[in-house]
Design an enzyme around this catalytic site. Structure first.
Site, mmCIF file in Angstrom:
data_model
loop_
_atom_site.group_PDB
_atom_site.id
_atom_site.type_symbol
_atom_site.label_atom_id
_atom_site.label_comp_id
_atom_site.label_asym_id
_atom_site.label_seq_id
_atom_site.Cartn_x
_atom_site.Cartn_y
_atom_site.Cartn_z
ATOM 1 N N GLU A 46 1.250 -0.963 0.150
ATOM 2 C CA GLU A 46 0.102 -0.216 0.006
ATOM 3 C C GLU A 46 0.692 1.284 0.045
ATOM 4 O OE1 GLU A 46 -3.024 -0.361 3.374
ATOM 5 O OE2 GLU A 46 -4.185 -1.985 2.662
ATOM 6 N N GLU A 70 6.646 -21.395 8.439
ATOM 7 C CA GLU A 70 6.858 -20.355 9.041
ATOM 8 C C GLU A 70 7.948 -20.872 10.287
ATOM 9 O OE1 GLU A 70 4.214 -20.386 12.564
ATOM 10 O OE2 GLU A 70 3.483 -18.990 11.225
#
Length: 293
Positions: free
Chosen positions: A81, A112
């Site tokens: 963004e 992860e």
């Protein structure tokens, strides 16, 4: 057994099935609000992190993000963004996500746990000395994210770490640690709820403060945006009219000549100059439009 807060069970979650829909939703909202209270407590840490990010941006350094699972998605959102909202150069942005782009659709949890993959992804990212890496991990102990931070430390890259548990490895590794001490989740361990809301709020605060200090946000407007669709063009016209008191026609023509760059168009109007000269002046002032308003 003492569990970290992000894994603990909220006592108010017991008996939820017997409550009305409205009562459940009210409780969920309450815990979201309390999660945001944790952000308020972290304002001094957030301020220091924002200052570090500002310095890196001013130095034309690269900005990286790292994370896994839902925390990684929060980091990814901020990374994606910033160019559109505040004009951060996309070519200087990096995203290190556990499992890579192909894992975004399925979020397989095994990635992860791979600390070595974090090392590898950092080393192939192009990040190095003078750059900055922002890592997000609700637990503060995600192996992949820790791997990226260990590699960053060795490379001389500054780090900002956001975690929701205190005294965790990520915060200890971070140059600029941010503890978002959110309460236990209504659904134990579901850190896409309150923890993620706090992470998102903190990241929004960091980037917005940096944009403000760099002159990318002026009088409540995103003046560093590039208007490349109809919605943004309409917004850019409003920004130009507000900042320069020009007519709608002048705003439209100037924006077109400026290639959609709001700052350039504003300076063209304010100084009665062409786009080339406006770009030169902005470069001389580090892209800051504020001195001319």
């Amino acid at each position: 057994m003492n569990l970290p807060t992000t894994e603990d069970r909220d006592p108010l979650s017991i008996g939820l099935s017997t409550k009305s829909d409205d009562d459940v939703l009210a409780l969920l909202l309450l815990r979201q609000k309390q999660a945001l209270d944790a952000v308020e407590q972290a304002i001094p840490q957030i301020s220091r992190a924002a200052d570090a990010l500002k310095r890196a941006t001013q130095a034309d350094s690269k900005i990286g993000y790292s994370g896994a699972g839902s925390a990684g998605l929060t980091a990814l959102s901020d990374c994606l963004e910033l160019p559109g909202t505040f004009g951060f150069p996309p070519e200087r942005m990096r995203m290190l996500y556990a499992g890579g782009a192909e894992n975004l659709l399925h979020l397989a949890g095994t990635h992860e746990d791979n600390e070595a993959a974090g090392h590898h992804d950092f080393q192939t990212s192009g990040l190095g000395k003078g750059d900055i890496l922002i890592g997000v991990s609700a637990s503060g102990s995600t192996h992949y994210t820790l791997g990226t931070f260990q590699a960053a430390k060795a490379a001389g890259t500054e780090t900002i770490g956001l975690a929701n548990n205190p005294n965790t490895p990520l915060l200890e590794l971070s140059d600029y640690p941010i503890l978002l001490n959110t309460p236990a989740e209504i659904i134990a361990g579901s850190t896409r709820l309150g923890a993620a809301s706090a992470q998102k709020a903190a990241l929004n605060m960091i980037s917005t403060l940096v944009a403000l200090r760099l002159g990318h946000a002026v009088r409540g407007h995103m003046v560093n945006l590039v208007a490349d669709n109809e919605k943004l063009k309409a917004r850019a016209h409003r920004i130009l009219q507000d900042l320069t008191n020009c007519s709608a026609e002048v705003a439209e023509n100037s924006l077109e000549q400026a290639g959609g760059r709001v700052k350039t168009a504003a300076l063209m109007i304010l100084q009665n100059i062409d786009a080339t000269r406006a770009e030169q002046i902005l470069e001389e002032h580090s892209g800051n439009l504020r001195p001319f308003l």
